[in-house]
Enzyme design. Structure first.
Site, PDB file in Angstrom:
ATOM      1  N   TYR A   1      -6.908 113.128  77.194  1.00 25.98           N
ATOM      2  CA  TYR A   1      -7.007 114.364  76.414  1.00 25.98           C
ATOM      3  C   TYR A   1      -5.712 115.175  76.436  1.00 25.98           C
ATOM      4  O   TYR A   1      -5.730 116.398  76.372  1.00 25.98           O
ATOM      5  CB  TYR A   1      -8.203 115.210  76.897  1.00 25.98           C
TER       6      TYR A   1
ATOM      7  N   TYR B   1      -9.488 124.572  78.527  1.00 28.54           N
ATOM      8  CA  TYR B   1     -10.550 124.401  79.530  1.00 28.54           C
ATOM      9  C   TYR B   1     -10.198 125.018  80.879  1.00 28.54           C
ATOM     10  O   TYR B   1     -10.868 124.698  81.852  1.00 28.54           O
ATOM     11  CB  TYR B   1     -10.740 122.918  79.850  1.00 28.54           C
TER      12      TYR B   1
ATOM     13  N   GLU C   1     -19.363 104.778  80.294  1.00 27.39           N
ATOM     14  CA  GLU C   1     -18.318 105.061  79.302  1.00 27.39           C
ATOM     15  C   GLU C   1     -17.245 105.962  79.908  1.00 27.39           C
ATOM     16  O   GLU C   1     -17.101 107.120  79.520  1.00 27.39           O
ATOM     17  CB  GLU C   1     -18.945 105.770  78.092  1.00 27.39           C
ATOM     18  N   PRO C   2     -16.488 105.454  80.874  1.00 28.44           N
ATOM     19  CA  PRO C   2     -15.474 106.302  81.503  1.00 28.44           C
ATOM     20  C   PRO C   2     -14.252 106.499  80.598  1.00 28.44           C
ATOM     21  O   PRO C   2     -13.708 105.530  80.068  1.00 28.44           O
ATOM     22  CB  PRO C   2     -15.091 105.507  82.761  1.00 28.44           C
ATOM     23  N   GLY C   3     -13.875 107.746  80.403  1.00 31.64           N
ATOM     24  CA  GLY C   3     -12.656 108.044  79.649  1.00 31.64           C
ATOM     25  C   GLY C   3     -11.568 108.487  80.615  1.00 31.64           C
ATOM     26  O   GLY C   3     -10.630 107.760  80.951  1.00 31.64           O
TER      27      GLY C   3
ATOM     28  N   ARG D   1      -5.005 121.423  77.457  1.00 32.92           N
ATOM     29  CA  ARG D   1      -6.089 121.515  78.440  1.00 32.92           C
ATOM     30  C   ARG D   1      -6.054 122.773  79.307  1.00 32.92           C
ATOM     31  O   ARG D   1      -7.101 123.365  79.563  1.00 32.92           O
ATOM     32  CB  ARG D   1      -6.136 120.259  79.318  1.00 32.92           C
TER      33      ARG D   1
ATOM     34  N   CYS E   1       4.273 130.370  69.899  1.00 34.68           N
ATOM     35  CA  CYS E   1       3.952 131.783  69.645  1.00 34.68           C
ATOM     36  C   CYS E   1       2.470 132.048  69.831  1.00 34.68           C
ATOM     37  O   CYS E   1       1.738 132.347  68.889  1.00 34.68           O
ATOM     38  CB  CYS E   1       4.438 132.194  68.264  1.00 34.68           C
ATOM     39  N   GLU E   2       2.041 131.819  71.040  1.00 34.76           N
ATOM     40  CA  GLU E   2       0.710 132.105  71.558  1.00 34.76           C
ATOM     41  C   GLU E   2       0.947 132.233  73.048  1.00 34.76           C
ATOM     42  O   GLU E   2       1.964 131.755  73.549  1.00 34.76           O
ATOM     43  CB  GLU E   2      -0.245 130.908  71.387  1.00 34.76           C
TER      44      GLU E   2
HETATM   45  C1  LIG Z   1     -16.232 112.048  76.026  1.00 37.85           C
HETATM   46  C2  LIG Z   1     -17.291 111.053  76.276  1.00 37.85           C
HETATM   47  C3  LIG Z   1     -17.183 110.161  77.335  1.00 37.85           C
HETATM   48  C4  LIG Z   1     -16.031 110.180  78.314  1.00 37.85           C
HETATM   49  O1  LIG Z   1     -16.006 111.300  79.104  1.00 37.85           O
HETATM   50  P1  LIG Z   1     -14.944 111.353  80.311  1.00 37.85           P
HETATM   51  O2  LIG Z   1     -15.190 112.670  80.953  1.00 37.85           O
HETATM   52  O3  LIG Z   1     -13.585 111.267  79.705  1.00 37.85           O
HETATM   53  O4  LIG Z   1     -15.238 110.206  81.192  1.00 37.85           O
HETATM   54  C5  LIG Z   1     -18.162 109.204  77.480  1.00 37.85           C
HETATM   55  N1  LIG Z   1     -19.222 109.140  76.643  1.00 37.85           N
HETATM   56  C6  LIG Z   1     -19.364 110.003  75.620  1.00 37.85           C
HETATM   57  C7  LIG Z   1     -20.523 109.862  74.727  1.00 37.85           C
HETATM   58  C8  LIG Z   1     -18.416 110.985  75.407  1.00 37.85           C
HETATM   59  O5  LIG Z   1     -18.566 111.845  74.401  1.00 37.85           O
END
Ligand SMILES: *Cc1c(COP(=O)(O)O)cnc(C)c1O
Length: 403
Positions: free
Chosen positions: A360, A306, A263-265, A302, A332-333
Site C-alpha cells: 500500500y 491511517y 489472502e495475505p497482502g 499511509r 501543498c497539504e
Molecule cells: C485487502 C484484503 C486482503 C489483504 O489484507 P492485508 O491486510 O494486506 O493482508 C485480503 N483479503 C481481502 C478480501 C482484502 O480486501
C-alpha cells in the site's frame, strides 16, 4: 537467505535510479511465503497473495514463480494476474460493490469469485444456476484489526453479507441450486490476535451445516507485520497450529475434507519494501527541527491516511547520533511522515529510508501536485533491476486532449 537489504544496496539503488524510489527485496517475499508453508499443513491451507498491496507485474511474476496464488480486488487486477501467466485456477476475485457485469466477466475468465451481496448472488443464481462454483463473503460482525479505518468485519461495515441474513442467503442458494463452494470472511488488516481467526472459524462452524457443498473456508488476510523495532507481528506458527487443528476438527465433524484459504497482502510484501527519499531542506522552528524531503503523501499516503507508523533511518550516515525531527513532505497539504522522530543526525541531501514500504505504498501513489510518481526497483539475487520507471513530463500530459 538474507532477509533484508543493506544500506549499501539501498544507496546503490538511489545512486542509479534517483529518489524518491521504491525498492523491493524478492528473497524477503519468498521467505515470508515459505514461513506460511512451514507452519500450515500442506493439505490444510492454500495462500492467495492479496495483490492490491502491490500489483507491479514483476512482483506478480515473482509470486507466480514461488508458487503462491493470487487474490484480486478488481477485475483489472485479475487481468494483470492472467497477463503474467497465472492459471485461472490460481486466481481468486474477492469483489465488493461491483457490478454484476464484472462478476460475469470474472466467470468468463474462469477465476474463482467471492460474491459479497445478496443482490449479486441472486443475479448470479439466475444466470449461472449450479453451473459455476462460487464463494460468498460473510460479514461476521466481529470487530478486529489495527483501527476502524482498516476493519471490515464489524456490524456497520459495508463488506460481505451480514451473518444475520443467513436465511435469505440460504433461500437464494436453494432457489437456484447455487453451488456455494467457499465461505469467506476477512475481518480487517493488522490482526495480531490469532483468536480473531478462531472467531471466524466459529462462524464457519455455525454455517457449514447450511452449505453441504462448501469445502473451502477462506479466512481472508490481515496478518499483522511489525512496524516498530520492538513490535511483533501475528504469530504465524501459532496461527498455523490452530488452523490445522480447527480444519481437522471441522472436516471430521462435517464428514468432508475442508481446506483453509488465506489472502495475505501486507504479510507478503510490506517488509520487503523500502522507500527512499532525499532531504531537501532542514528548517528550525522553536523546538521543532523539520526535515523536508523530496516526496509527500502523494507517494506514501499511509501516515496521513491511517496514522501508519514507518520506521525511518538515515542511510547516508546511519551511525551519527540521533536527534529528533519532524519529517515532512513537499506537497501543498500537511503531509507529515513522522513527528518528533529520533533519526541519526541529518544533513541536507542525505537519503532517508522508510521501512515497511512494500504494501500500500506505491500502490496508493498519485500524481497530486503534478509530481512524478517514483520509480520501482526489484532486488533479486543481489542484482537490482528497474520494474517501473519514474514518470516524466509527457506522462502528465498523455491522457489530456491537446490544446
Ligand atoms: C485487502 C484484503 C486482503 C489483504 O489484507 P492485508 O491486510 O494486506 O493482508 C485480503 N483479503 C481481502 C478480501 C482484502 O480486501
Amino acid at each position: 537467505m538474507k532477509s533484508s537489504l543493506s544500506y549499501e544496496q539501498l544507496k546503490a539503488a538511489a545512486n542509479q535510479y534517483g529518489t524518491p524510489l521504491y525498492v523491493y527485496h524478492a528473497e524477503k517475499i519468498q521467505s515470508q511465503y515459505q514461513n506460511l508453508l512451514t507452519h500450515f499443513g500442506n493439505n490444510h491451507a492454500r495462500f492467495f497473495y492479496a495483490c492490491k498491496a502491490l500489483t507491479n507485474i514483476h512482483i506478480l511474476d515473482l509470486i507466480k514463480r514461488i508458487g503462491c496464488n493470487v487474490d484480486c480486488s478488481s477485475i483489472n487486477e485479475a487481468k494483470l494476474a492472467l497477463h503474467v501467466g497465472f492459471n485461472p485456477k490460481n486466481v481468486l476475485y474477492t469483489s465488493n460493490s461491483v457490478s454484476f457485469e464484472e462478476i460475469c466477466e470474472a466467470v468468463g475468465l474462469g477465476i474463482h469469485v467471492n460474491i459479497d451481496s445478496l443482490s449479486n448472488l441472486e443475479k448470479f443464481g439466475a444466470k449461472f444456476g449450479s453451473n459455476y462454483p462460487v464463494g460468498v463473503r460473510i460479514r461476521p460482525n466481529i470487530m478486529a484489526g489495527g483501527n476502524l479505518k482498516i476493519s471490515t468485519g464489524h456490524d456497520k461495515s459495508k463488506f460481505g453479507i451480514p451473518v444475520t441474513q443467513i436465511d435469505e442467503l440460504k433461500a437464494i442458494q436453494e432457489k437456484y441450486a447455487i453451488n456455494i463452494a467457499t465461505l469467506h470472511i476477512h475481518t480487517g488488516s493488522e490482526i495480531k490476535d490469532v483468536q480473531v481467526f478462531m472467531l471466524s472459524a466459529d462462524v464457519f462452524d455455525a454455517l457449514l451445516s447450511y452449505f453441504p457443498s462448501v469445502n473451502v473456508l477462506d479466512f481472508g488476510g490481515g496478518f499483522k507485520v511489525p512496524y516498530k523495532p520492538d513490535e511483533k507481528g501475528t504469530d504465524i506458527a501459532l496461527l498455523g497450529a490452530e488452523v490445522n487443528k480447527v480444519i481437522e476438527k471441522l472436516s471430521a465433524k462435517y464428514g468432508r475434507p475442508l481446506i483453509a484459504w488465506f489472502e495475505p497482502g501486507k504479510y507478503m510484501v510490506s517488509e520487503a519494501g523500502y522507500f527512499l527519499a532525499q532531504v531537501n531542506v532542514l528548517k528550525k522552528s522553536g523546538d521543532i527541527q523539520f526535515a523536508g524531503i523530496n516526496t509527500g503523501l502523494n507517494h506514501l499516503i499511509r501516515p496521513m491516511f491511517y496514522d501508519a507508523y514507518h520506521y525511518i533511518d538515515n542511510i547516508s550516515s546511519p551511525l551519527k547520533e540521533k536527534q529528533n525531527y519532524a519529517v515532512v513532505g513537499n506537497i501543498c497539504e500537511t503531509d507529515t511522515f513522522a513527528w518528533d522522530r529520533e533519526i541519526p543526525e541529518i544533513k541536507e541531501q542525505d537519503i532517508l529510508v522508510f521501512y515497511n514500504a512494500g504494501a500500500y505504498g506505491y500502490e496508493m501513489a498519485s500524481n497530486y501536485n503534478a509530481r512524478y510518481k517514483p520509480a520501482q526497483v526489484l532486488y533479486e539475487n543481489d542484482q537490482h533491476k528497474l520494474i517501473s520507471r519514474r514518470d516524466n513530463f509527457e506522462d502528465l500530459l498523455h491522457l489530456q486532449m491537446p490544446l
